[in-house]
Design a protein around this motif. Structure first.
Motif, PDB file in Angstrom:
ATOM      1  N   HIS A  64       0.863  -1.183   0.000  1.00 42.90           N
ATOM      2  CA  HIS A  64       0.000   0.000   0.000  1.00 42.90           C
ATOM      3  C   HIS A  64       0.899   1.232   0.000  1.00 42.90           C
ATOM      4  O   HIS A  64       1.680   1.448   0.924  1.00 42.90           O
ATOM      5  N   ILE A  71       1.722   7.406   7.338  1.00 37.04           N
ATOM      6  CA  ILE A  71       2.071   6.081   7.846  1.00 37.04           C
ATOM      7  C   ILE A  71       1.858   5.957   9.355  1.00 37.04           C
ATOM      8  O   ILE A  71       1.301   4.963   9.840  1.00 37.04           O
ATOM      9  N   ILE A  75      -0.545   2.977  11.112  1.00 40.88           N
ATOM     10  CA  ILE A  75      -0.078   1.903  11.997  1.00 40.88           C
ATOM     11  C   ILE A  75      -0.626   2.063  13.417  1.00 40.88           C
ATOM     12  O   ILE A  75      -0.682   1.100  14.171  1.00 40.88           O
ATOM     13  N   LEU A 117       3.835   0.656   2.932  1.00 42.92           N
ATOM     14  CA  LEU A 117       3.408  -0.381   3.864  1.00 42.92           C
ATOM     15  C   LEU A 117       3.255  -1.719   3.139  1.00 42.92           C
ATOM     16  O   LEU A 117       2.790  -1.761   1.999  1.00 42.92           O
ATOM     17  N   CYS A 119       1.166  -5.029   3.851  1.00 46.10           N
ATOM     18  CA  CYS A 119       0.011  -5.318   4.712  1.00 46.10           C
ATOM     19  C   CYS A 119      -0.514  -6.721   4.490  1.00 46.10           C
ATOM     20  O   CYS A 119      -0.361  -7.295   3.405  1.00 46.10           O
ATOM     21  N   THR A 173      -4.418  -4.983   7.505  1.00 51.43           N
ATOM     22  CA  THR A 173      -3.666  -4.454   8.642  1.00 51.43           C
ATOM     23  C   THR A 173      -2.193  -4.369   8.273  1.00 51.43           C
ATOM     24  O   THR A 173      -1.665  -5.262   7.594  1.00 51.43           O
ATOM     25  N   PRO A 174      -1.514  -3.296   8.660  1.00 53.68           N
ATOM     26  CA  PRO A 174      -0.093  -3.153   8.300  1.00 53.68           C
ATOM     27  C   PRO A 174       0.780  -4.135   9.066  1.00 53.68           C
ATOM     28  O   PRO A 174       0.629  -4.295  10.278  1.00 53.68           O
ATOM     29  N   ARG A 175       1.701  -4.796   8.353  1.00 51.15           N
ATOM     30  CA  ARG A 175       2.633  -5.731   8.980  1.00 51.15           C
ATOM     31  C   ARG A 175       4.068  -5.191   8.980  1.00 51.15           C
ATOM     32  O   ARG A 175       4.840  -5.477   9.892  1.00 51.15           O
ATOM     33  N   ILE A 177       6.678  -1.663   7.787  1.00 56.52           N
ATOM     34  CA  ILE A 177       7.008  -0.403   7.119  1.00 56.52           C
ATOM     35  C   ILE A 177       8.258  -0.674   6.302  1.00 56.52           C
ATOM     36  O   ILE A 177       9.271  -1.154   6.832  1.00 56.52           O
TER      37      ILE A 177
END
Length: 198
Positions: A64, A71, A75, A117, A119, A173-175, A177
């Protein structure tokens, strides 16, 4: 931060960022990697998984792209659906949250920044869409969980590369950076590349 550049985790993300750059995009190189942990977002993500039309599949990792100043809020608080005002002149598949398989595609939405990101995305039951169509959640959610725009459909009004669009903020969901650098100039699409993509 994931500092061990020989770890399986770091190399997995490096492969996603660096391998197989597509025509029209920069070749990217992974520079730094941070793992995101947020228990609140995790709970919302799993609650959303239980609501899908098809909950049998596994989450998939997708990129993303967003300006760097967004950012921290993503998060911390998760994704938000864009407002009507921000999408009335764009977003060919509707007022959703967009993800890409190709890091180079997402780089275009970083607005000159050097972070994006990676995700986890709940695909569920996807609606394959060739050509522009501005979906609204009220219509899509009756039968499907997300929109999938397949690569190689540009001649039909679609896209060069795969895109996934979700219309629920907790469906991704962000995993990680990802901090990256751009190598050289954008790769120009050659005639043989276009034939392959189409």
């Amino acid at each position: 931060e994931v500092t061990n550049k020989k770890s399986a985790e770091y190399l997995m993300v490096a492969d996603l960022v660096e391998k197989y750059p597509r025509p029209g995009y920069f070749r990217l190189k992974l520079q730094r990697l941070w793992k995101v942990t947020n228990d609140s977002l995790e709970q919302k993500f799993f609650r959303r998984a239980a609501q899908l039309h098809d909950s049998s599949g596994y989450p998939v990792l997708k990129f993303h792209g967003t300006p760097t100043h967004n950012i921290d809020s993503i998060i911390a608080e998760g994704f938000r659906l864009p407002t009507y005002q921000t999408t009335k002149n764009g977003n060919m598949f509707g007022r959703g949250i967009y993800f890409a398989t190709d890091a180079g595609k997402s780089e275009q939405y970083c607005k000159g920044g050097d972070m994006m990101l990676l995700c986890e995305l709940l695909v569920g039951k996807s609606k394959t869409q060739v050509g522009a169509h501005r979906w609204e959640p009220s219509g899509l959610f009756q039968t499907h969980d997300c929109v999938f725009a397949p690569r190689g459909t540009k001649k039909q009004g679609g896209v060069f590369n795969d895109e996934y669009i979700v219309f629920h903020p907790h469906q991704a969901t962000p995993r990680y950076i990802v901090q990256f650098s751009r190598c050289g100039e954008r790769r120009k699409a050659k005639k043989k590349d276009c034939c392959t993509l189409m």
